[in-house]
Design a protein around this motif. Structure first.
Motif, PDB file in Angstrom:
ATOM      1  N   ILE B 215      35.674  20.268 -28.052  1.00 44.51           N
ATOM      2  CA  ILE B 215      37.030  20.215 -27.048  1.00 44.51           C
ATOM      3  C   ILE B 215      37.623  18.896 -27.984  1.00 44.51           C
ATOM      4  N   LEU B 216      36.937  17.919 -29.241  1.00 45.10           N
ATOM      5  CA  LEU B 216      38.071  16.819 -29.799  1.00 45.10           C
ATOM      6  C   LEU B 216      38.929  18.205 -30.113  1.00 45.10           C
ATOM      7  N   THR B 217      38.408  18.932 -31.104  1.00 49.04           N
ATOM      8  CA  THR B 217      39.639  19.759 -31.162  1.00 49.04           C
ATOM      9  C   THR B 217      40.244  20.728 -30.751  1.00 49.04           C
ATOM     10  N   ILE B 218      40.325  21.349 -29.962  1.00 48.25           N
ATOM     11  CA  ILE B 218      40.767  21.724 -28.942  1.00 48.25           C
ATOM     12  C   ILE B 218      42.629  20.719 -28.515  1.00 48.25           C
ATOM     13  N   ALA B 219      41.927  18.988 -28.584  1.00 43.03           N
ATOM     14  CA  ALA B 219      42.350  18.376 -27.357  1.00 43.03           C
ATOM     15  C   ALA B 219      43.248  17.643 -28.278  1.00 43.03           C
ATOM     16  N   ILE B 220      43.171  17.559 -30.163  1.00 44.63           N
ATOM     17  CA  ILE B 220      44.064  17.276 -30.994  1.00 44.63           C
ATOM     18  C   ILE B 220      44.878  18.075 -31.520  1.00 44.63           C
ATOM     19  N   ILE B 221      44.528  19.600 -31.587  1.00 48.39           N
ATOM     20  CA  ILE B 221      45.120  20.601 -31.665  1.00 48.39           C
ATOM     21  C   ILE B 221      46.625  20.389 -30.870  1.00 48.39           C
ATOM     22  N   SER B 222      45.890  20.979 -29.603  1.00 49.42           N
ATOM     23  CA  SER B 222      46.781  21.597 -28.332  1.00 49.42           C
ATOM     24  C   SER B 222      47.924  19.674 -27.821  1.00 49.42           C
ATOM     25  N   THR B 234      42.275  26.868 -26.712  1.00 51.69           N
ATOM     26  CA  THR B 234      40.502  27.193 -26.127  1.00 51.69           C
ATOM     27  C   THR B 234      40.278  28.545 -26.525  1.00 51.69           C
ATOM     28  N   VAL B 235      41.077  29.647 -26.309  1.00 53.25           N
ATOM     29  CA  VAL B 235      40.685  30.790 -26.195  1.00 53.25           C
ATOM     30  C   VAL B 235      41.138  31.340 -28.057  1.00 53.25           C
ATOM     31  N   ILE B 236      41.430  30.820 -28.746  1.00 53.05           N
ATOM     32  CA  ILE B 236      41.004  30.587 -30.485  1.00 53.05           C
ATOM     33  C   ILE B 236      39.928  30.018 -31.376  1.00 53.05           C
ATOM     34  N   ILE B 237      40.119  28.997 -30.406  1.00 49.26           N
ATOM     35  CA  ILE B 237      38.492  28.470 -30.661  1.00 49.26           C
ATOM     36  C   ILE B 237      37.221  28.575 -30.363  1.00 49.26           C
ATOM     37  N   VAL B 238      36.852  29.489 -28.804  1.00 48.35           N
ATOM     38  CA  VAL B 238      35.893  30.193 -28.473  1.00 48.35           C
ATOM     39  C   VAL B 238      35.419  31.596 -29.075  1.00 48.35           C
ATOM     40  N   LEU B 239      36.839  32.576 -29.711  1.00 51.84           N
ATOM     41  CA  LEU B 239      36.434  33.700 -30.161  1.00 51.84           C
ATOM     42  C   LEU B 239      36.263  33.392 -31.969  1.00 51.84           C
ATOM     43  N   LEU B 240      36.801  32.204 -32.530  1.00 55.91           N
ATOM     44  CA  LEU B 240      36.816  32.339 -33.673  1.00 55.91           C
ATOM     45  C   LEU B 240      35.424  32.823 -34.579  1.00 55.91           C
ATOM     46  N   PRO B 241      34.230  32.031 -34.121  1.00 55.00           N
ATOM     47  CA  PRO B 241      33.369  32.430 -34.605  1.00 55.00           C
ATOM     48  C   PRO B 241      32.547  34.146 -34.742  1.00 55.00           C
ATOM     49  N   GLU B 242      33.028  34.384 -33.673  1.00 52.74           N
ATOM     50  CA  GLU B 242      32.683  35.545 -32.907  1.00 52.74           C
ATOM     51  C   GLU B 242      32.293  36.434 -34.205  1.00 52.74           C
ATOM     52  N   PHE B 243      33.571  36.277 -34.713  1.00 54.14           N
ATOM     53  CA  PHE B 243      33.982  37.366 -36.168  1.00 54.14           C
ATOM     54  C   PHE B 243      32.001  38.028 -36.693  1.00 54.14           C
ATOM     55  N   LEU B 244      31.830  36.379 -37.224  1.00 53.26           N
ATOM     56  CA  LEU B 244      30.594  36.424 -38.226  1.00 53.26           C
ATOM     57  C   LEU B 244      29.338  37.327 -37.807  1.00 53.26           C
ATOM     58  N   ARG B 245      29.556  37.454 -36.649  1.00 53.24           N
ATOM     59  CA  ARG B 245      28.469  38.780 -35.127  1.00 53.24           C
ATOM     60  C   ARG B 245      28.063  39.647 -36.404  1.00 53.24           C
ATOM     61  N   PHE B 246      29.300  39.640 -36.930  1.00 55.58           N
ATOM     62  CA  PHE B 246      29.636  41.574 -37.430  1.00 55.58           C
ATOM     63  C   PHE B 246      29.776  41.221 -38.703  1.00 55.58           C
ATOM     64  N   ILE B 267      38.049  22.949 -39.777  1.00 52.63           N
ATOM     65  CA  ILE B 267      38.951  22.014 -40.516  1.00 52.63           C
ATOM     66  C   ILE B 267      40.156  22.202 -40.891  1.00 52.63           C
ATOM     67  N   ILE B 268      40.044  23.460 -41.122  1.00 57.51           N
ATOM     68  CA  ILE B 268      41.034  24.603 -41.718  1.00 57.51           C
ATOM     69  C   ILE B 268      42.572  24.177 -41.310  1.00 57.51           C
ATOM     70  N   LEU B 269      42.357  25.044 -39.550  1.00 57.56           N
ATOM     71  CA  LEU B 269      43.010  24.990 -38.608  1.00 57.56           C
ATOM     72  C   LEU B 269      43.764  23.551 -38.193  1.00 57.56           C
ATOM     73  N   ILE B 270      42.788  22.185 -37.785  1.00 56.48           N
ATOM     74  CA  ILE B 270      43.309  20.936 -37.767  1.00 56.48           C
ATOM     75  C   ILE B 270      44.601  20.695 -38.598  1.00 56.48           C
ATOM     76  N   PHE B 271      44.022  20.841 -40.088  1.00 57.69           N
ATOM     77  CA  PHE B 271      45.362  20.214 -41.124  1.00 57.69           C
ATOM     78  C   PHE B 271      46.176  21.562 -41.253  1.00 57.69           C
ATOM     79  N   TYR B 272      46.180  22.489 -40.763  1.00 61.27           N
ATOM     80  CA  TYR B 272      47.242  23.531 -41.087  1.00 61.27           C
ATOM     81  C   TYR B 272      48.333  22.804 -39.814  1.00 61.27           C
TER      82      TYR B 272
END
Lengths: 249, 283
Positions: B215-222, B234-246, B267-272
């Motif tokens: 929630i903090l990450t989304i609130a800060i970025i947006s 929100t969509v990006i944050i939810v889907l971000l770890p999903e690729f690791l499943r594969f 961290i990278i997302l917030i930084f950039y």
């Protein structure tokens, strides 16, 4: 007959162990423009903070437009008629210039929140914003973030906003701080206009004595939290005590 | 299809939580770190009531009401302390409520949790839950968009930037902050009810610090007053770890590795997205 817009009686403000304001009494009549001067740390800004409700008062009374304001929080004092300008311009820099004006109109007109979504509101607002910004030559910055304006332009925007709001008592804290000389004239004219044409009562705290003496009808000099001299600008200017305060023995 | 619907539902749930974080932290600058408490309020309220045999509609209302109570308590504290102190109070409340639900076995099931929570929604299938939540999340996004562009929304943004100037314009900053905390808690509590409807099992590991970080990450970025951007993040944050499943990762380290990579990505997302934004704008 003039009615009193602001009345202070025996005001004392203490912060920690230090007495910041001592026994301040002041009567400001409707439409009057008074200037408050004094050396750094004498309590000028504290006085404005106490009047506008941002600082608790230890003893004394504050009456705004005939109503006792001692126990009112700052936002309710604003509703009583206090409009405050700040040392660093109380402008919302992350908002556009237009939005800053819109906020003032919303408060002045007291619209219900849902009406602010209507097209009628947008149309009415567009006209109000245009005229307010044209008056201070900021119309071309309408869509810019307020944060990109220069110090002087921020001051003009703040005055434009204060003009729109219905407060009849303007408390301005160092309106010329960080303002280029060419914009000081514009600021002076705007403040004079607010007083003479719009009937606002103005209390100005200022370090630029020349600016203030040209503007104010009465000057109050504070020293160490106490009222030291009070009188017409010409009388105060000639007072030897003022020379001592600013230039030493 | 189960994975797809689960992912879609998670987007809607996170959307409701994000709106709560966006209103309080992103737009209002209120250091509200008690989101898990509101989430637990909604989830446990619904789960306990539903398991006690109360109708699902009433259980739903109880869950949301419990989250609103948490919001009201936060609002009470918000009006009486500085933003910094409020952050500490809300964070401490997460630890306190976490301890409470872990130790109150007879009501919350303790560390073993509550199993077999009935699913809320028409037909009680994942697909129907996804459709139902889509309407609710869409409505919530619409309401947020209206709110942001209203006088209330402007006051909220002003609260973040210059509280004193806002008050000097005749607005009660406390009232604005309190209302926002109440509504944010309701939105987050609502997502708790939906989340527990999806997984049908509730234990103290549900929500917690992971949720708070998201929630903090989304609130800060947006933090801009843009609802569409909020939804996209929100969509990006939810889907971000999903690729690791594969990825073909060893099962023994999969869980920890996912958490580690996810944290680094955040961290990278917030930084950039936010690096030097203020300087670029004003200097």
């Amino acid at each position: 007959m003039f009615r009193s817009v602001l009345s202070l009686e025996n005001l004392h403000v203490q912060i920690g162990q230090r007495m910041i304001l001592q026994d301040i009494s002041l009567e400001v009549k409707s439409g009057e423009m008074i200037g408050i001067i004094g050396p750094n740390g004498c309590g000028k800004t504290t006085l404005l903070n106490a009047i506008s409700g941002f600082l608790p008062v230890d003893t004394g009374t504050i009456s705004i437009n005939g109503q006792d304001a001692m126990n009112l929080p700052a936002h309710k004092r604003a509703a009583l008629g206090v409009a405050r300008g700040f040392q660093h311009a109380g402008i919302f820099r992350e908002m556009t210039v237009e939005e800053n004006i819109i906020m003032a109109v919303e408060r002045a007109q007291n619209f219900p929140w849902w009406w602010t979504m209507s097209s009628a509101f947008r149309k009415k607002m567009s006209g109000a914003v245009e005229s307010a910004l044209e008056e201070v030559n900021l119309a071309s910055h309408k869509k810019s973030l307020a944060g990109v304006l220069s110090g002087g332009e921020l001051r003009l925007l703040e005055l434009a906003r204060l003009k729109i709001m219905h407060g009849n008592l303007l408390l301005l804290d160092e309106p010329t701080a960080g303002v280029a000389p060419v914009l000081k004239d514009a600021l002076g004219k705007m403040i004079k206009k607010l007083s003479k044409e719009h009937g606002r009562t103005v209390v100005i705290v200022e370090h630029d004595l020349q600016f203030l003496f040209n503007l104010a009808e009465r000057i109050v000099v504070l020293v160490d939290g106490q009222k030291y001299i009070e009188g017409a600008p010409e009388d105060v200017r000639r007072d030897e005590r003022l020379q001592k305060i600013y230039f030493g023995e | 299809m189960g994975y797809l619907f689960t992912t879609i539902i998670r987007v809607w749930e996170m959307t409701l939580q994000s709106i709560g974080g966006h209103l309080t932290i992103g737009l209002g600058g209120i250091l509200f770190l008690g989101a898990p408490v509101a989430l637990w309020g909604g989830a446990y309220g619904y789960a306990i009531a539903a398991k006690a045999g109360i109708s699902l509609g009433t259980s739903f209302a109880i869950g949301v009401a419990l989250a609103a109570c948490a919001g009201a308590i936060f609002a009470f504290f918000y009006a009486r302390m500085s933003n910094d102190s409020f952050a500490v109070i809300t964070l401490a409340s997460v630890l306190a409520v976490d301890a409470l639900i872990r130790s109150w076995d007879s009501v919350t099931g303790g560390v073993l949790g509550i199993a077999g929570v009935p699913r809320f929604g028409f037909g009680q299938t994942l697909k129907n839950l996804a459709i139902f939540e889509m309407y609710i999340a869409g409505l919530a996004l619409g309401l947020e968009a209206i709110f942001i562009h209203s006088s209330w929304g402007r006051s909220l943004r002003a609260l973040k930037e210059n509280k004193i100037a806002l008050i000097s314009m005749g607005t009660s900053a406390k009232f604005i902050g309190q209302m926002v905390l109440l509504f944010a808690s309701i939105f987050i509590g609502l997502s708790g009810v939906f989340a527990i409807s999806r997984v049908q099992f509730l234990d103290p590991t549900f929500g917690g610090m992971v949720l708070l970080v998201q929630i903090l990450t989304i609130a800060i970025i947006s933090s801009a007053p843009k609802t569409l951007r909020l939804f996209a993040v929100t969509v990006i944050i939810v889907l971000l770890p999903e690729f690791l499943r594969f990825l073909n990762l060893p099962v023994s380290i999969l869980g920890y590795l996912r958490s580690l990579i996810y944290s680094l990505l955040l961290i990278i997302l917030i930084f950039y997205t936010l690096g030097n934004t203020y300087i670029k704008r004003y200097v």
